[in-house]
Scaffold this active site. Structure first.
Site, PDB file in Angstrom:
ATOM      1  N   ASP A 220      -3.454 -35.439 -13.059  1.00 49.63           N
ATOM      2  CA  ASP A 220      -2.499 -36.123 -12.336  1.00 49.63           C
ATOM      3  C   ASP A 220      -2.410 -34.845 -10.718  1.00 49.63           C
ATOM      4  O   ASP A 220      -3.512 -34.771 -10.516  1.00 49.63           O
ATOM      5  CB  ASP A 220      -1.929 -35.720 -13.244  1.00 49.63           C
ATOM      6  CG  ASP A 220       0.198 -36.687 -12.880  1.00 49.63           C
ATOM      7  OD1 ASP A 220       0.462 -35.933 -11.663  1.00 49.63           O
ATOM      8  OD2 ASP A 220       0.663 -37.217 -13.838  1.00 49.63           O
ATOM      9  N   HIS A 243      -4.665 -36.437  -8.793  1.00 46.10           N
ATOM     10  CA  HIS A 243      -3.851 -37.311  -7.361  1.00 46.10           C
ATOM     11  C   HIS A 243      -3.134 -36.733  -6.228  1.00 46.10           C
ATOM     12  O   HIS A 243      -1.981 -36.808  -4.691  1.00 46.10           O
ATOM     13  CB  HIS A 243      -2.307 -37.429  -8.313  1.00 46.10           C
ATOM     14  CG  HIS A 243      -2.458 -38.405  -9.057  1.00 46.10           C
ATOM     15  ND1 HIS A 243      -0.808 -39.099 -10.105  1.00 46.10           N
ATOM     16  CD2 HIS A 243      -3.049 -39.273 -10.274  1.00 46.10           C
ATOM     17  CE1 HIS A 243      -1.956 -39.695 -11.253  1.00 46.10           C
ATOM     18  NE2 HIS A 243      -2.794 -39.674 -11.009  1.00 46.10           N
TER      19      HIS A 243
END
Ligand SMILES: *[C@@H]1O[C@H](CO)[C@@H](O)[C@H](O)[C@H]1NC(C)=O
Ligand SMILES: *[C@@H]1O[C@H](CO)[C@@H](O)[C@H](O)[C@H]1NC(C)=O
Ligand SMILES: *[C@@H]1O[C@H](CO)[C@@H](O)[C@H](O)[C@H]1NC(C)=O
Length: 403
Positions: A220, A243
């Site tokens: 993430d 991310h």
């Protein structure tokens, strides 16, 4: 007379040695006889006992977990303590694979209300999260079973995290909440890109944080900066997979506080889905602000959306789309951002209707699209950035369709 001196001299040398020894923090080795920790077995009680002693010590102390692998079911080490504590992890601490064995449902290792804590030693906090990732639906399921954060750091001041690794956390690796004066240096986060919800370092309601010389690969956001956070610098950080580096998400909850003074400098992002972004939810319950946010000297290597302001952030359709975000974004710069991207929309600045982004600067942007879905481009709405030395396709070439 001569005899007396002979007796006194060794005594004097002894006192001298004793006093220099005192200046060194006493090492509390969890494998010593006193604490009884053994490699390959559970050392929860040994570590808790060592913490109790360290926390009661009126002089600085050092807890040592030597090289080797140790099991640890989890605990929250609580302050306030009487003096600074160094927690030197040379070996590996392993969490139970089965999350239901952890004593708390949201934390593996916590530190709470401590002034002057240092985590060091080159060792690894191994959350053994691989089994848990498939249950990570906490975004949409409040009853979700996998909220265990490797290191939950609450209400700490003068914290240092130096030269340790967080591996395969079940959820976020590090959560910094209500902390002041934090240095994170030589830190490593390691988890595969499939590990859902495993943000590397999440910071909320904190001030004076310096993250430097750190490598984060996870499933993430590498670093995410939540509401109420001020005066943060992130320098020489390598991110990927993951991310990217994010401010937000903001504007989802009613009690949110402003974000300001964020400087992200000299970072490299590799194979991340986003580069540097600011994300806010539509239909915010309350007005908010995010200001004085600067991204400079950033290298992108195969990054999805390298430069992104997204005020229509609405994953899993959990919002009222079409109702504008109420987070005002201002004084933001993206300077000297270079490299390659895997999505043709290299620059996307989608600001909120009726509350445009103000004082946004794009300078020295040089990005190449490596895919074959048409030419590289940029999309902007509700923003008129100042543009310096940016090729035309990246300089707000198109405007976003109304949501
Ligand atoms: C910002 O944080 C640093 C510590 O990282 C501190 O030394 C500095 O004084 C802070 N600056 C402001 C304006 O609060
Ligand atoms: C930028 O970061 C890299 C590591 O990612 C480091 O080697 C280099 O020295 C940094 N440059 C500056 C000017 O700090
Ligand atoms: C934005 O920057 C200007 C100066 O460049 C300053 O006057 C203003 O207060 C800043 N606004 C915010 C919200 O930080």
């Amino acid at each position: 007379m001569g005899l007396k001196l002979k007796n006194v001299l060794p005594m004097f040398v002894f006192l001298l040695l004793a006093s220099t020894a005192k200046a060194q923090p006493a090492a509390l080795d969890v494998t010593s006889e006193k604490y009884g920790g053994k490699p390959d077995s559970d050392i929860t009680q040994a570590l808790e006992k060592a913490w109790t002693d360290a926390c009661a010590s009126t002089t600085p102390s050092k807890i040592v977990v030597p090289k080797g692998t140790f099991k640890f079911v989890g605990t929250t080490f609580k302050g306030p303590c009487k003096a600074a504590i160094e927690f030197q992890l040379q070996g590996t601490l392993q969490a139970p694979v089965d999350g239901s064995q952890l004593p708390k449902d949201d934390t593996w290792i916590g530190f709470d209300h401590v002034d002057g804590l240092t985590l060091s030693g080159g060792g690894t906090f191994d959350g053994q999260g691989a089994q848990s990732w498939k249950n990570n639906d906490c975004n949409k399921n409040t009853q979700c079973k996998s909220k265990h954060i490797n290191l939950r750091l609450n209400f700490l001041t003068n914290l240092k995290i130096l030269d340790v690794t967080s591996k395969d956390s079940k959820n976020f690796h590090v959560n910094v909440f209500k902390c002041e004066k934090v240095e994170i240096k030589g830190f490593t986060v390691s988890a595969p890109k499939e590990s859902m919800n495993t943000d590397g370092i999440h910071i909320g309601r904190s001030t004076g944080i310096n993250i430097i010389d750190t490598t984060i690969g996870t499933g993430d956001d590498c670093i995410s900066i939540g509401d109420g956070t001020k005066n943060i610098t992130v320098t020489n950080v390598k991110c990927g997979p993951g991310h990217g580096i994010a401010i937000g998400s903001l504007g989802r909850y009613p009690e949110e506080e402003p974000v300001s003074s964020i400087n992200i400098k000299n970072c490299t992002l590799t194979d991340t889905t986003n580069g540097v972004r600011i994300k806010t939810w539509p239909d915010s319950p309350k007005d908010g602000t995010a200001s004085d946010i600067h991204f400079e000297d950033i290298t992108m290597v195969n990054v999805g959306n390298p430069i992104l302001i997204d005020q229509e952030y609405c994953p899993w359709n959990e919002c009222k789309k079409g109702v504008p975000s109420k987070v005002k974004i201002s004084n933001v710069s993206f300077k000297n951002i270079k490299g390659t991207c895997t999505d043709p929309v290299a620059v996307k600045l989608v600001c909120t209707q009726g509350m445009p982004c103000e004082n946004v600067e794009l300078s020295d942007i040089d990005l190449k699209y490596t895919g074959n879905k048409g030419p590289i481009t940029s999309v902007c709405s509700n923003v008129k950035p100042t543009i310096n030395r940016v090729p035309q396709p990246l300089a707000c070439a198109t405007s976003a369709a109304a949501a």
